[in-house]
Design a protein around this motif. Sequence first.
Motif, short mmCIF file in Angstrom:
data_model
loop_
_atom_site.label_atom_id
_atom_site.label_comp_id
_atom_site.label_asym_id
_atom_site.label_seq_id
_atom_site.Cartn_x
_atom_site.Cartn_y
_atom_site.Cartn_z
N LYS A 1 12.94 -3.91 8.32
CA LYS A 1 12.90 -3.06 9.50
C LYS A 1 13.52 -1.70 9.19
O LYS A 1 12.97 -0.65 9.59
N GLN A 2 14.63 -1.71 8.48
CA GLN A 2 15.30 -0.46 8.12
C GLN A 2 14.41 0.42 7.25
O GLN A 2 14.28 1.62 7.48
N ILE A 3 13.77 -0.19 6.25
CA ILE A 3 12.89 0.55 5.35
C ILE A 3 11.69 1.10 6.12
O ILE A 3 11.30 2.26 5.96
N MET B 1 17.97 -0.86 -2.75
CA MET B 1 18.83 -0.13 -1.83
C MET B 1 19.83 0.78 -2.54
O MET B 1 20.51 1.59 -1.90
N ARG C 1 11.34 1.91 9.20
CA ARG C 1 11.63 2.94 10.19
C ARG C 1 12.32 4.18 9.62
O ARG C 1 12.56 5.14 10.33
N ASP C 2 12.63 4.13 8.33
CA ASP C 2 13.31 5.24 7.69
C ASP C 2 12.28 6.28 7.24
O ASP C 2 11.62 6.13 6.22
N GLU C 3 12.16 7.36 8.01
CA GLU C 3 11.15 8.37 7.71
C GLU C 3 11.45 9.18 6.46
O GLU C 3 10.59 9.93 5.99
N SER C 4 12.64 9.00 5.90
CA SER C 4 12.96 9.70 4.65
C SER C 4 12.39 8.97 3.44
O SER C 4 12.34 9.53 2.34
N ARG C 5 11.95 7.73 3.63
CA ARG C 5 11.39 6.96 2.52
C ARG C 5 9.90 7.26 2.38
O ARG C 5 9.24 7.67 3.34
N HIS D 1 6.09 2.97 1.01
CA HIS D 1 7.16 1.99 1.17
C HIS D 1 7.25 1.53 2.62
O HIS D 1 7.42 0.33 2.90
N ARG D 2 7.12 2.47 3.54
CA ARG D 2 7.23 2.13 4.96
C ARG D 2 6.06 1.25 5.40
O ARG D 2 6.24 0.30 6.15
N ARG E 1 15.99 -7.61 8.54
CA ARG E 1 16.67 -6.36 8.92
C ARG E 1 16.41 -5.27 7.89
O ARG E 1 16.21 -4.10 8.24
#
Length: 331
Positions: free
Chosen positions: A90-92, A53, A94-98, A102-103, A87
């Motif tokens: 879930k954050q990773i 992170m 849904r993060d389309e910048s990653r 990874h997603r 959590r």
Amino acid sequence: SISCPPPSKSASASDSMEPPRDGKLLATYMHAVENAQAGRWLQSADDYLQAYMMPSCAKWNAYYHVLSGFTSIIRDNRFPATQTHMRALKQIARDESRPVLHRAQAHFTRGLARRDAGDRQGAARDYMACIEVVAQATEADRATCFFNTTPDGGIHEVVGKELDRIAKDAHANLSNLRNPSRRMSPESLARAMATSEIRGSQNSIHIMGGGVGPCGDHEENTAKLEAAMARLPVNGDKCDQCGAKPDSTEVKLRWCGRCSMACYCSPECAKVAWKAGHKQACRAPGQYEVGDLVMVSGLASKPELNGKIVEVCGPAPGNTGRIATAAIGGV
């Protein structure tokens, strides 16, 4: 064209990685490795996640390697994933910048963790999301490379190959959720799924937690039990009405807004299924009607009843919020 560097022949895995410029990142990563080697899995997972992170980790060529350290501990079920870990996944995811890899890995790992926790519905959702993420990957996404480690040292691998492997595993896990009876007898399956989330499109079998009323012996009505068990497979990898699968960006599945047990590719399919019988089976979370079939779970005082499929008779007399049940077909 793909121009990944050739695999390292002689250097060790640590020598093959470019050292990060961030000293704190390197120290946290090394703590994660040391904790894993010592069998301190929870501390290792926390350290890997903390390192991943850090903003500077995204600039390190071992970016995915760090995520893999965290997710592999969760995938290996070294300990029940904590809420913080769930959590973060879930954050990773849904993060389309990653990066897409990874997603996809985050969705897949979260699906495994939810299945291990008995949340079959949640697991199916994450497996489906994983498959969708892979399907939406561009050619440019698939042609990039990532650093990985092998027993022989460091290696750069093609993202597309890893994406296909993850998607294949997600499809296999969805298939296992949909067809558990291929491997287990109805009795064994009922016991193994005592804390699982059960779904069906036309005839739902619901989960009932601890604190239920009196339960009978469902073996008195074997035929009805077998019919109930036939409806256990989890849906989620295709439209419950027309069978369309989310294998392209044109097909996206959406769960029923009321029960979250059936999924459809379009409002039209949802309407057809509703008229065809889903209207009678659809229940909001926690809603039970007389005649519904439920699987008992979470009973601490009588654990031998967990896994039994029983029939709802109505509210338990004198017990607000409790449900009276009996053997399937009983009174």
